[in-house]
Motif scaffolding. Structure first.
Motif, short mmCIF file in Angstrom:
data_model
loop_
_atom_site.label_atom_id
_atom_site.label_comp_id
_atom_site.label_asym_id
_atom_site.label_seq_id
_atom_site.Cartn_x
_atom_site.Cartn_y
_atom_site.Cartn_z
N MET A 56 0.80 -1.22 0.00
CA MET A 56 0.00 0.00 0.00
C MET A 56 0.84 1.28 0.00
O MET A 56 0.53 2.22 -0.74
CB MET A 56 -0.98 -0.02 1.17
N LEU A 215 1.07 -5.93 -7.62
CA LEU A 215 0.53 -4.58 -7.75
C LEU A 215 1.12 -3.83 -8.95
O LEU A 215 0.63 -2.77 -9.31
CB LEU A 215 0.80 -3.78 -6.46
N SER A 243 -5.23 -1.98 -3.52
CA SER A 243 -4.43 -2.98 -2.80
C SER A 243 -5.30 -4.07 -2.21
O SER A 243 -5.00 -5.27 -2.35
CB SER A 243 -3.62 -2.32 -1.68
#
Length: 555
Positions: A56, A215, A243
């Motif tokens: 994140m 990601l 996320s």
């Protein structure tokens, strides 16, 4: 006047684009593999921790950089410092390498999708041999799904040294995959378990790398997407949403994958028992139905002692049937997507329907990620006034797709799968770690964390919390350095790099050493992107020195 930068129609469109990019094939075929390798549900502990301290924060950092600088990766870091332009160039290089081989997966998905309409499925049975007296020997030694993958789809050569010719059917599927990507561009803008695995450092390291690559950090795609945001957009909320959805998808995919593993393992185990029982029944003239799973081992022991010579003749053909060994078999990548899943699908009711749905899902995941990858390449190019002043966006997009497709034809040769593995394993691993490390240092220590915090507050009206600042300035960079050191030491300790080659005579994969030119290609892949960072900085320094020399007054 300068042309206004295009914007997303609404924040939801931006979030969906990021989710489509982040949720890809790695969620389906790598996260479940890591869960199986590192204790099942216990792997979620390091995974969630790494999501909080790495995933994140770094995702938020890239979105914030793109939204603040309002440029692609090259322009964004040139704004921070001209000497950092190489960070963006490196990102574009890595995305270009990824695009070249990643779309080959979509080509394979198209190939399987087209064959999914056949009844029976072409990978469900072995073909007959040349004189039609039995099944093909290679297929019998392997399996029908492995045979269809390695022989019918790839027509794979026995080693990387034997390149062979381009296979026209996969090549046409690759052309179709790139055509779909180009048309999409024109429209615009991976509980219970073995808890002792928590003490295994590799479980934590693999959890970190899974978060990192899933990601899509470091490719420049997220920076490109965020550069089309309204400056006031809440990119912190977007980072958290993307996320969490990405990780939830990975967990959901692992649940489905484990059910497929269980189905496949049970089917293979029962099929193995049937074959062994039939062989022993026919050889020793036993009563039909006498052999069962419970008495098989006992009967085998009796037959071996009572009829030693006869038993020794059939012993090489008796397989050791074990449900535990079937369940312990961990597969990732193309082996999971195109062999394990297809083996389960062929045994399902209405198998054609499930096959069509499965490969259509793979295509949607693959194309969504491809659009993000191409955006990372196209955004810096279209932002460049030198290029965009001579070529329209459609022409730039077409050239990028055409060049990538032409180079990607290498992966449709008989040795193409070996080169695919090289690109998949080495084109982005070390490069992305270095890129994201320099990105983080550039924002926190070159541009200045306080200055960046002030910019974010001015844009969004929200103060930056201590959590993000601690992660960006200390925890995340240290974690990336640790990963970088781990990968370097792992490569050094591994010695000569090896690969898995298909041995047709045995119907299985065998381990071979990479030849010297393949090792050179691996080194070039890593160096061509990572060296962009220091070389561009050096080039700018030399140019500035030359300009200062030209401007110096003559005595």
């Amino acid at each position: 006047m300068e042309k206004a930068r295009p914007l997303w129609a609404n924040p939801l469109q931006f979030v969906f684009a990021c989710i489509s990019y982040a949720v890809g094939l790695g969620n389906v075929w790598r996260f479940p593999y890591l869960c199986q390798m590192y204790g099942g549900g216990s792997f979620l502990v390091p995974y969630i921790i790494m999501l909080i301290v790495e995933g994140m924060p770094l995702l938020y950092l890239e979105l914030a950089v793109g939204q603040r600088m309002r440029q692609g990766s090259i322009g964004a870091f040139r704004t921070i410092s001209p000497y950092l332009s190489g960070v963006g160039v490196a990102s574009v290089m890595v995305s270009f390498f990824l695009s070249m081989y990643y779309n080959v997966i979509n080509a394979w998905a198209f190939w399987y999708l087209f064959h999914s309409f056949q009844d029976p499925l072409p990978w469900s049975v072995c073909p007959l041999n040349g004189n039609r007296t039995g099944y093909d020997e290679e297929c019998e030694k392997a399996s029908s799904t492995q045979y269809f993958w390695y022989r019918k789809t790839l027509n794979i050569s026995p080693s990387i040294q034997e390149n062979g010719s381009v296979q026209w059917e996969p090549a046409l599927c690759l052309l179709l995959a790139w055509l779909v990507v180009y048309l999409c561009i024109l429209r615009g803008t991976e509980s219970t378990g073995k808890m002792e695995q928590l003490t295994n450092p590799k479980a934590w390291i693999n959890a970190a790398t899974q978060i990192f690559f899933s990601l899509g950090l470091g490719f420049g795609s997220l920076i490109a997407f965020a550069s089309y945001n309204e400056p006031s957009s809440n990119c912190q909320k977007h980072a958290i949403i993307v996320s969490l959805i990405n990780s939830s998808t990975s967990i959901f995919a692992s649940i489905v994958t484990f059910s497929i593993y269980g189905f496949k393992a049970t089917f293979n185990y029962e099929n193995c028992l049937r074959k062994v029982s039939l062989l022993l029944t026919n050889t020793f003239d036993l009563e039909d139905g006498f052999l069962t799973a419970s008495n098989l081992e006992e009967v085998k022991g009796y037959l071996a002692s009572a009829y030693p010579s006869k038993y020794s003749e059939v012993f090489p053909h008796i397989k050791n049937c074990s449900l535990e060994s079937e369940l312990d078999t961990a597969v990732q990548g193309t082996g999971l997507a195109f062999i394990v899943y297809t083996e389960a699908i062929k045994n399902m009711e209405v198998s054609q329907l499930w096959s069509v749905l499965y490969f259509f899902m793979l295509l949607m995941l693959g194309i969504g990620s491809m659009l993000g990858n191409t955006a990372a390449i196209l955004t810096p190019l279209t932002d460049s006034k030198i290029i965009s002043s001579h070529l329209p966006k459609e022409a730039i997009s077409g050239l990028v797709c055409l060049i990538s497709c032409a180079i990607g034809m290498v992966f449709t040769t008989e040795a193409g799968n070996y080169w695919f593995d090289i690109f998949n394993d080495y084109a982005a691993t070390l490069s992305l770690l270095l890129i994201v490390l320099v990105e983080t240092i550039a924002v926190c220590y070159v541009y200045g964390l306080r200055r960046f915090e002030s910019d974010l507050k001015a844009m969004t009206g929200r103060a930056l919390s201590w959590y993000w600042k601690v992660m960006w300035a200390g925890v995340s960079p240290l974690l990336i350095v640790s990963l970088f050191v781990f990968y370097l030491s792992d490569y050094i300790l591994a010695g000569t790099l090896k690969y898995q080659a298909w041995e047709a005579s045995q119907g299985q994969l065998v381990t071979k050493d990479y030849p010297a030119y393949a090792l050179a290609a691996i080194g070039l892949l890593v160096a061509s992107s990572t060296m962009c960072i220091p070389l561009v900085a050096l080039g700018i320094f030399v140019l500035r020195c030359l300009k200062r020399g030209d401007a110096a007054p003559v005595a």
